[in-house]
Design a protein around this motif. Sequence first.
Motif, PDB file in Angstrom:
ATOM      1  N   PHE A  80       0.688   2.123   1.793  1.00 48.68           N
ATOM      2  CA  PHE A  80      -0.592   2.588   1.252  1.00 48.68           C
ATOM      3  C   PHE A  80      -0.935   1.846  -0.046  1.00 48.68           C
ATOM      4  O   PHE A  80      -2.075   1.399  -0.238  1.00 48.68           O
ATOM      5  CB  PHE A  80      -0.541   4.098   0.991  1.00 48.68           C
ATOM      6  CG  PHE A  80      -1.774   4.626   0.326  1.00 48.68           C
ATOM      7  CD1 PHE A  80      -2.943   4.816   1.039  1.00 48.68           C
ATOM      8  CD2 PHE A  80      -1.767   4.915  -1.039  1.00 48.68           C
ATOM      9  CE1 PHE A  80      -4.085   5.292   0.418  1.00 48.68           C
ATOM     10  CE2 PHE A  80      -2.903   5.392  -1.664  1.00 48.68           C
ATOM     11  CZ  PHE A  80      -4.066   5.583  -0.935  1.00 48.68           C
ATOM     12  N   ILE A  81       0.055   1.700  -0.922  1.00 48.74           N
ATOM     13  CA  ILE A  81      -0.179   0.992  -2.184  1.00 48.74           C
ATOM     14  C   ILE A  81      -0.521  -0.473  -1.928  1.00 48.74           C
ATOM     15  O   ILE A  81      -1.392  -1.053  -2.585  1.00 48.74           O
ATOM     16  CB  ILE A  81       1.056   1.108  -3.102  1.00 48.74           C
ATOM     17  CG1 ILE A  81       1.193   2.549  -3.610  1.00 48.74           C
ATOM     18  CG2 ILE A  81       0.959   0.148  -4.280  1.00 48.74           C
ATOM     19  CD1 ILE A  81       2.458   2.803  -4.397  1.00 48.74           C
ATOM     20  N   PHE A  82       0.136  -1.078  -0.924  1.00 45.38           N
ATOM     21  CA  PHE A  82      -0.157  -2.471  -0.609  1.00 45.38           C
ATOM     22  C   PHE A  82      -1.597  -2.633  -0.154  1.00 45.38           C
ATOM     23  O   PHE A  82      -2.303  -3.542  -0.604  1.00 45.38           O
ATOM     24  CB  PHE A  82       0.801  -2.968   0.482  1.00 45.38           C
ATOM     25  CG  PHE A  82       0.455  -4.341   0.990  1.00 45.38           C
ATOM     26  CD1 PHE A  82       0.810  -5.468   0.266  1.00 45.38           C
ATOM     27  CD2 PHE A  82      -0.249  -4.502   2.174  1.00 45.38           C
ATOM     28  CE1 PHE A  82       0.476  -6.736   0.729  1.00 45.38           C
ATOM     29  CE2 PHE A  82      -0.585  -5.759   2.642  1.00 45.38           C
ATOM     30  CZ  PHE A  82      -0.227  -6.884   1.914  1.00 45.38           C
ATOM     31  N   PHE A  83      -2.049  -1.746   0.738  1.00 46.44           N
ATOM     32  CA  PHE A  83      -3.416  -1.849   1.264  1.00 46.44           C
ATOM     33  C   PHE A  83      -4.468  -1.593   0.189  1.00 46.44           C
ATOM     34  O   PHE A  83      -5.470  -2.308   0.104  1.00 46.44           O
ATOM     35  CB  PHE A  83      -3.617  -0.859   2.420  1.00 46.44           C
ATOM     36  CG  PHE A  83      -3.033  -1.323   3.721  1.00 46.44           C
ATOM     37  CD1 PHE A  83      -3.369  -2.558   4.240  1.00 46.44           C
ATOM     38  CD2 PHE A  83      -2.145  -0.522   4.415  1.00 46.44           C
ATOM     39  CE1 PHE A  83      -2.822  -2.998   5.445  1.00 46.44           C
ATOM     40  CE2 PHE A  83      -1.599  -0.950   5.613  1.00 46.44           C
ATOM     41  CZ  PHE A  83      -1.938  -2.188   6.127  1.00 46.44           C
ATOM     42  N   THR A  84      -4.259  -0.575  -0.620  1.00 47.64           N
ATOM     43  CA  THR A  84      -5.298  -0.151  -1.572  1.00 47.64           C
ATOM     44  C   THR A  84      -5.214  -0.870  -2.912  1.00 47.64           C
ATOM     45  O   THR A  84      -6.182  -1.504  -3.347  1.00 47.64           O
ATOM     46  CB  THR A  84      -5.217   1.362  -1.789  1.00 47.64           C
ATOM     47  OG1 THR A  84      -3.898   1.713  -2.238  1.00 47.64           O
ATOM     48  CG2 THR A  84      -5.529   2.110  -0.510  1.00 47.64           C
ATOM     49  N   ALA A  85      -4.068  -0.775  -3.573  1.00 47.06           N
ATOM     50  CA  ALA A  85      -3.955  -1.289  -4.934  1.00 47.06           C
ATOM     51  C   ALA A  85      -3.898  -2.809  -4.981  1.00 47.06           C
ATOM     52  O   ALA A  85      -4.305  -3.415  -5.975  1.00 47.06           O
ATOM     53  CB  ALA A  85      -2.723  -0.710  -5.616  1.00 47.06           C
ATOM     54  N   PHE A  86      -3.407  -3.447  -3.915  1.00 48.22           N
ATOM     55  CA  PHE A  86      -3.241  -4.895  -3.935  1.00 48.22           C
ATOM     56  C   PHE A  86      -4.288  -5.603  -3.066  1.00 48.22           C
ATOM     57  O   PHE A  86      -5.094  -6.390  -3.563  1.00 48.22           O
ATOM     58  CB  PHE A  86      -1.834  -5.277  -3.473  1.00 48.22           C
ATOM     59  CG  PHE A  86      -0.752  -4.749  -4.366  1.00 48.22           C
ATOM     60  CD1 PHE A  86      -0.932  -4.680  -5.742  1.00 48.22           C
ATOM     61  CD2 PHE A  86       0.457  -4.307  -3.851  1.00 48.22           C
ATOM     62  CE1 PHE A  86       0.062  -4.198  -6.574  1.00 48.22           C
ATOM     63  CE2 PHE A  86       1.456  -3.824  -4.678  1.00 48.22           C
ATOM     64  CZ  PHE A  86       1.254  -3.765  -6.043  1.00 48.22           C
ATOM     65  N   ALA A  87      -4.282  -5.319  -1.771  1.00 50.44           N
ATOM     66  CA  ALA A  87      -5.165  -6.037  -0.849  1.00 50.44           C
ATOM     67  C   ALA A  87      -6.639  -5.792  -1.160  1.00 50.44           C
ATOM     68  O   ALA A  87      -7.416  -6.730  -1.366  1.00 50.44           O
ATOM     69  CB  ALA A  87      -4.843  -5.629   0.595  1.00 50.44           C
ATOM     70  N   PHE A  88      -7.043  -4.518  -1.239  1.00 52.32           N
ATOM     71  CA  PHE A  88      -8.459  -4.213  -1.469  1.00 52.32           C
ATOM     72  C   PHE A  88      -8.902  -4.603  -2.875  1.00 52.32           C
ATOM     73  O   PHE A  88     -10.040  -5.028  -3.078  1.00 52.32           O
ATOM     74  CB  PHE A  88      -8.718  -2.724  -1.221  1.00 52.32           C
ATOM     75  CG  PHE A  88      -8.703  -2.353   0.232  1.00 52.32           C
ATOM     76  CD1 PHE A  88      -9.695  -2.809   1.085  1.00 52.32           C
ATOM     77  CD2 PHE A  88      -7.698  -1.565   0.749  1.00 52.32           C
ATOM     78  CE1 PHE A  88      -9.683  -2.480   2.429  1.00 52.32           C
ATOM     79  CE2 PHE A  88      -7.674  -1.225   2.098  1.00 52.32           C
ATOM     80  CZ  PHE A  88      -8.672  -1.684   2.938  1.00 52.32           C
TER      81      PHE A  88
END
Length: 273
Positions: A207-215
Motif C-alpha cells: 500500500f505504501i509503495f503504491f500510494t506514497a511512492f508510485a502515485f
Amino acid sequence: MYENIRYSLNNLKNNKLFELAVVSVIIISALEIGAKTFSLPDGAMSFTNILDVFITVFFLFEISIRFITDEDKKNFFKKGWNIFDTLVVAVSLLPINDSEMALLARLVRVFRVLRMVSVVPELRVLINSLIKALPQLGYVILLMFIIFYIYAAFGSFIFKDINPELWGDIAISMLTLFRIMTFEDWTDIQYETMEVYPMSWIFYLTFIFFTAFAFLNMVIGIVVNVMEDEHAKVRQEKEAADNTPTIEDLHKEIQELKQLIKEQGKGQGKEQG
C-alpha cells in the motif's frame, strides 16, 4: 497630456524600487493582519488602523497604475489575477467597524497576502502550473481512490476483530490508510496486526509503495511537465514582447522625430535667410 501621464506611470510601474515597495507593503500587510490576532494596547490598535488605511490606499493606487498603463484595457478584467487583485482592493475599501460586512471585510484582508503571487511572476507560473495540472491530476486521484477503496475493504474484512477503532468499517479503514500513507505511527498499526497475521506486513508495504511512492512520483511528474510548458510559454511571450515596441520606445521615437523636425526647420530657415 494623457500619454505623458501614462508614460510616467509606466516608468513607475516598471521601476524596480516600486516593485520592491509593492512587495514590502504586501509583507507589512501580512504582519499587520497577524498583529491584530493578538491583544494589543489602544495605541498599537490605533497604529494598525492607520496602517490599514495606508495599505488600502497604496493598493488602490497600484491597481490604478496597472489599469492605466495596460495597453489592452478592454481585456484587463479578463485576466484572472487582475480580477482577483481588483476584488481584494475593492472589498478592502468596505468599512469594517459597526458593519454587517465587517467579518467579510476582515477575511478578505487576509487574502492580501496572496497578492504576492500576482506581483511575483515566478509564483504566478507555479500557481498556473498547478491549476493546469488539475485535469491530469484528477485521473491520478481517481486511481488512488480506487487503491484506497480496495485496501480499505480488505483491511476492514481482515483486521476488524483486531482493532475495530481502526478497521471497523470501510470509511474508518480509509482514514487509517491515510494515516499510514502519511507515515503517522503506521508501524504501531502494522505490529498490532502482525501479532495475529505475521504476513500482514505485505499489506502495508504494498500500500505504501503504491500510494506514497508510485502515485507521488506521478503527481510530481505531471506538475513538472506542466511547469516546463508554462516556462516555455513565458519565454515565448517575453521574446515576443521584446520584439514589440513599448510605450517608452514609441515615446523616444516621437521625441527624436520632433528634434529632427526642429533641426530641419532651423536649417531651412538659415537657407532662406
